[in-house]
Design a protein around this motif. Sequence first.
Motif, short mmCIF file in Angstrom:
data_model
loop_
_atom_site.label_atom_id
_atom_site.label_comp_id
_atom_site.label_asym_id
_atom_site.label_seq_id
_atom_site.Cartn_x
_atom_site.Cartn_y
_atom_site.Cartn_z
N SER A 178 0.85 -1.26 -0.16
CA SER A 178 0.16 -0.09 0.03
C SER A 178 0.76 1.30 -0.02
O SER A 178 0.39 2.22 -0.18
CB SER A 178 -0.70 0.11 1.35
N PHE B 50 2.06 2.15 2.79
CA PHE B 50 2.18 2.71 4.13
C PHE B 50 2.83 1.79 4.89
O PHE B 50 2.36 0.58 5.01
CB PHE B 50 0.89 2.83 4.76
N LEU C 297 3.21 3.90 10.46
CA LEU C 297 1.65 4.09 11.20
C LEU C 297 2.02 4.00 12.87
O LEU C 297 1.33 4.95 13.37
CB LEU C 297 0.84 2.78 10.88
N ARG D 267 2.92 7.75 13.59
CA ARG D 267 1.87 8.63 14.04
C ARG D 267 0.83 8.32 14.70
O ARG D 267 0.06 9.32 14.93
CB ARG D 267 1.38 8.94 12.25
N GLY E 113 -9.83 1.04 5.77
CA GLY E 113 -8.10 0.96 5.52
C GLY E 113 -7.81 1.17 6.91
O GLY E 113 -7.18 2.01 7.62
N ALA F 219 -4.91 1.37 14.57
CA ALA F 219 -4.99 2.45 15.45
C ALA F 219 -6.22 3.09 15.68
O ALA F 219 -6.47 3.50 16.82
CB ALA F 219 -4.04 3.52 14.73
N ASP G 124 -3.93 -4.47 2.64
CA ASP G 124 -2.53 -4.79 2.71
C ASP G 124 -2.36 -5.96 3.65
O ASP G 124 -2.53 -5.67 5.11
CB ASP G 124 -1.61 -3.61 3.13
N LEU H 298 0.17 -5.49 6.69
CA LEU H 298 -0.32 -4.28 7.91
C LEU H 298 -1.25 -5.10 8.71
O LEU H 298 -1.09 -5.22 9.96
CB LEU H 298 -0.88 -3.15 7.39
N LEU I 204 -10.61 -1.94 -1.38
CA LEU I 204 -11.77 -1.09 -1.27
C LEU I 204 -12.00 -0.39 -2.65
O LEU I 204 -13.15 0.30 -2.73
CB LEU I 204 -11.54 0.02 -0.30
N VAL I 205 -11.09 -0.53 -3.65
CA VAL I 205 -11.13 0.12 -5.05
C VAL I 205 -12.39 -0.39 -5.72
O VAL I 205 -12.53 -1.80 -5.50
CB VAL I 205 -9.89 -0.03 -5.69
N SER J 20 -9.79 6.39 9.61
CA SER J 20 -8.75 7.43 9.98
C SER J 20 -7.69 7.50 9.15
O SER J 20 -7.12 6.27 8.71
CB SER J 20 -8.23 7.23 11.58
N ALA J 21 -7.37 8.66 8.76
CA ALA J 21 -6.16 8.85 7.89
C ALA J 21 -6.44 7.98 6.58
O ALA J 21 -5.27 7.58 5.95
CB ALA J 21 -4.85 8.49 8.75
N LEU J 22 -7.34 8.14 5.91
CA LEU J 22 -7.77 7.33 4.78
C LEU J 22 -8.26 8.41 3.75
O LEU J 22 -7.81 8.12 2.67
CB LEU J 22 -8.79 6.41 5.00
N PHE K 132 -8.26 4.93 -6.52
CA PHE K 132 -9.52 5.18 -6.17
C PHE K 132 -10.14 6.08 -7.34
O PHE K 132 -11.09 6.19 -7.24
CB PHE K 132 -9.95 5.67 -4.85
C1 SAM Z 1 -2.47 6.42 6.22
S1 SAM Z 1 -2.96 4.73 6.44
C2 SAM Z 1 -4.06 4.83 7.71
C3 SAM Z 1 -4.22 3.45 8.72
C4 SAM Z 1 -4.81 3.43 9.85
N1 SAM Z 1 -6.45 3.97 9.50
C5 SAM Z 1 -4.41 4.50 10.90
O1 SAM Z 1 -5.04 5.50 11.15
O2 SAM Z 1 -3.21 4.19 11.34
C6 SAM Z 1 -4.08 4.53 4.97
C7 SAM Z 1 -4.45 2.76 4.92
O3 SAM Z 1 -5.35 2.74 3.90
C8 SAM Z 1 -5.12 1.09 3.19
N2 SAM Z 1 -5.45 1.43 1.86
C9 SAM Z 1 -5.02 2.23 1.12
N3 SAM Z 1 -5.59 1.77 -0.24
C10 SAM Z 1 -6.50 0.75 0.12
C11 SAM Z 1 -7.57 -0.06 -0.69
N4 SAM Z 1 -7.69 0.11 -2.11
N5 SAM Z 1 -8.14 -0.95 -0.17
C12 SAM Z 1 -8.12 -1.02 1.29
N6 SAM Z 1 -7.23 -0.36 2.09
C13 SAM Z 1 -6.42 0.58 1.54
C14 SAM Z 1 -3.65 1.20 3.52
O4 SAM Z 1 -3.28 -0.06 3.37
C15 SAM Z 1 -3.17 1.97 4.75
O5 SAM Z 1 -3.29 1.04 5.71
#
Ligand code: SAM
Length: 302
Positions: A2, A4, A9, A12, A44, A49, A70, A73, A117-118, A135-137, A196
Amino acid sequence: MSGFSASWLDLREPVDAASRNAELSAALQVWRRPFKRLSVLDLGCGTGANFRFLAPLLGGEQHWRLVDHDPILLAHGARRLRRWAAARAMQTTLAERGLAFESANDRYQLEPLALDLVGDWDLPDRRSPTLLTASALLDLVSEPWLERLAARCRQWEAAVFIALSYDGAVVWEPVLAGDERVRERLNRHQRTDKGFGPALGPAAPATLAILLRQLGYRVMLRPSPWRLGPEHGRIQTALLDGWSEIARQFGLEPTDWLPEWTHRRRRLIERRMSRLYVGHWDVFACPCGIAGPVSIPQPAVE
Ligand SMILES: C[S@@+](CC[C@H](N)C(=O)[O-])C[C@H]1O[C@@H](n2cnc3c(N)ncnc32)[C@H](O)[C@@H]1O
């Protein structure tokens, strides 16, 4: 996979926890009261967290579906969550599809789901959540994706709690020439496709608030900025490295000034003279009072 890392993580998570908007967290607690058991869907989730912050706040009996694409993760998260429960003296048992943590007053059942999730994703069991969270998505997703998510939440009659969505504001102290050019490139990168469709980036939190409002939700949008001081040297350095690389890649003009900017910023962080503000917003939307058949307005065609 991903982009990340678990270490990012981890770095943050305490800053996110300290930055969340207290008024919205309190509103969520009030909303929770009438429910005996909560069904929460966390999109996500990374290493969990958002669960670690929200589950103790909400208390009682909860079932969480933790979704991420992922698997690395998710695996890291499972270990991290077991340690978290042990530190809180909660008893861990293997549940039907994951783990369960239990104490005298609380029971959290966790079901990790490796799901992309796409596109047209669906939950294996299709059960409606009471609460949709992330969060943070949000800055990663596109407007059509967010419209579909909002419509789905409305059909589920789920409350929505989306924390820590970046809004495009970056303010370093002391100010250096070059700050604005880096911020402008970062925000251009924010709008690129992360899978997305063209990402909403900084426009995401306000867009979500408007979409949910149009669907009849009662919406609260509140700031949750990172205010990083000299004691947050590691995360400031990680951001500096990431943003310098983005600025190098996203410059339409020459970037001969960038190495000097990065060097001066790094020196300020090392000398504990650097402060950094990064804008975020939390959204809490309650379907309180929505009644009758679901009617979803079609998005306007431009
Ligand atoms: C910035 S991180 C935030 C993780 C967690 N929510 C946090 O606050 O620590 C974004 C998360 O979105 C997930 N993500 C990104 N694209 C995704 C997708 N297409 N389908 C599912 N998860 C996705 C990443 O793997 C990552 O874990």
